[in-house]
Motif scaffolding. Structure first.
Motif, PDB file in Angstrom:
ATOM      1  N   LEU A 195      25.723  48.981  41.784  1.00 25.87           N
ATOM      2  CA  LEU A 195      25.962  49.914  42.879  1.00 25.87           C
ATOM      3  C   LEU A 195      26.763  51.072  42.296  1.00 25.87           C
ATOM      4  N   VAL A 196      26.226  52.277  42.378  1.00 27.83           N
ATOM      5  CA  VAL A 196      26.904  53.457  41.850  1.00 27.83           C
ATOM      6  C   VAL A 196      27.154  54.408  43.014  1.00 27.83           C
ATOM      7  N   SER A 197      28.414  54.610  43.315  1.00 27.46           N
ATOM      8  CA  SER A 197      28.831  55.413  44.458  1.00 27.46           C
ATOM      9  C   SER A 197      29.257  56.805  44.006  1.00 27.46           C
ATOM     10  N   SER A 198      29.273  57.740  44.935  1.00 29.44           N
ATOM     11  CA  SER A 198      29.751  59.083  44.611  1.00 29.44           C
ATOM     12  C   SER A 198      31.280  59.150  44.644  1.00 29.44           C
ATOM     13  N   TYR A 199      31.943  58.074  45.062  1.00 31.67           N
ATOM     14  CA  TYR A 199      33.405  58.010  45.052  1.00 31.67           C
ATOM     15  C   TYR A 199      33.833  56.562  44.823  1.00 31.67           C
ATOM     16  N   GLY A 200      35.093  56.360  44.473  1.00 33.01           N
ATOM     17  CA  GLY A 200      35.613  55.035  44.171  1.00 33.01           C
ATOM     18  C   GLY A 200      35.684  54.132  45.391  1.00 33.01           C
ATOM     19  N   PHE A 201      35.558  52.836  45.159  1.00 36.13           N
ATOM     20  CA  PHE A 201      35.660  51.874  46.246  1.00 36.13           C
ATOM     21  C   PHE A 201      36.316  50.594  45.749  1.00 36.13           C
ATOM     22  N   THR A 202      36.743  49.732  46.678  1.00 33.72           N
ATOM     23  CA  THR A 202      37.461  48.509  46.327  1.00 33.72           C
ATOM     24  C   THR A 202      36.812  47.253  46.887  1.00 33.72           C
ATOM     25  N   ASN A 203      35.756  47.404  47.673  1.00 31.76           N
ATOM     26  CA  ASN A 203      35.106  46.232  48.252  1.00 31.76           C
ATOM     27  C   ASN A 203      33.621  46.496  48.449  1.00 31.76           C
ATOM     28  N   ILE A 204      32.913  45.416  48.694  1.00 31.26           N
ATOM     29  CA  ILE A 204      31.486  45.482  48.984  1.00 31.26           C
ATOM     30  C   ILE A 204      31.223  44.629  50.218  1.00 31.26           C
TER      31      ILE A 204
END
Length: 145
Positions: A110-119
C-alpha cells in the motif's frame, strides 16, 4: 614564555569536546518498523450464525511512513458468490476477492500520498439466508503497526 589560559576556558573546551563525542556515538533516530498479525471474520444470516469469510494475515510498516506491505489469506465460507477483503491505509487501498468456498493468498504494498500509522481491514460476504433476500455483511478491524 607560554601563555597561561584560565581554568574556566579549559573546562568549557573539555565540556564541548565531551558533548560532541557523546552525540557522535548516539544512533540515528528513525521510525520504528513493525509487523502486526490479524484475523477478521464476518458472519451473517439468521442470528449471524453463518460464517461467510475470514481474512488472516500480516501488515508490515513504519509509523508515519507512506508505505506498508501486506500478506492476507482470504477464505470464502458459506458466502454466495464471493468474499472480499479491502485493506486501506492513508490514501491507498487494495481489494481482493475469492469465489464460493475457495481460499487464496494475496500479497502487495500500500503506497499512500502521505504517512499513516494503521490499516483498516474489511471483510465482506453475502448470503440468501434466511429467506430469499440477498444480503451483504461486513466486518472491519483497524490494525496498528
Amino acid at each position: 614564555m607560554p601563555q597561561v589560559r584560565s581554568s574556566r576556558f579549559v573546562r568549557l573546551l573539555a565540556a564541548g569536546a565531551a558533548g560532541a563525542a557523546a552525540v557522535a556515538v548516539l544512533p540515528a533516530v528513525s521510525a520504528q518498523a513493525g509487523t502486526s498479525s490479524f484475523t477478521v471474520s464476518v458472519k451473517g444470516g439468521y442470528n449471524n450464525t453463518l460464517s461467510l469469510g475470514t481474512a488472516t494475515g500480516t501488515v508490515s510498516g513504519a509509523t508515519g511512513s507512506n508505505q506498508a506491505s501486506y500478506s492476507v489469506t482470504l477464505c470464502g465460507q458459506s458466502t454466495y458468490p464471493s468474499a472480499q477483503v479491502t485493506l486501506k491505509g492513508g490514501s491507498a487501498s487494495a481489494y481482493h476477492t475469492v469465489y464460493y468456498q475457495n481460499c487464496e493468498t494475496f500479497t502487495g504494498d500500500l503506497v499512500s500520498s502521505y504517512g499513516f500509522t494503521n490499516i483498516e481491514v474489511t471483510v465482506s460476504g453475502s448470503t440468501f439466508y434466511p429467506g430469499n433476500q440477498y444480503t451483504t455483511y461486513t466486518k472491519a478491524r483497524t490494525i496498528y503497526f
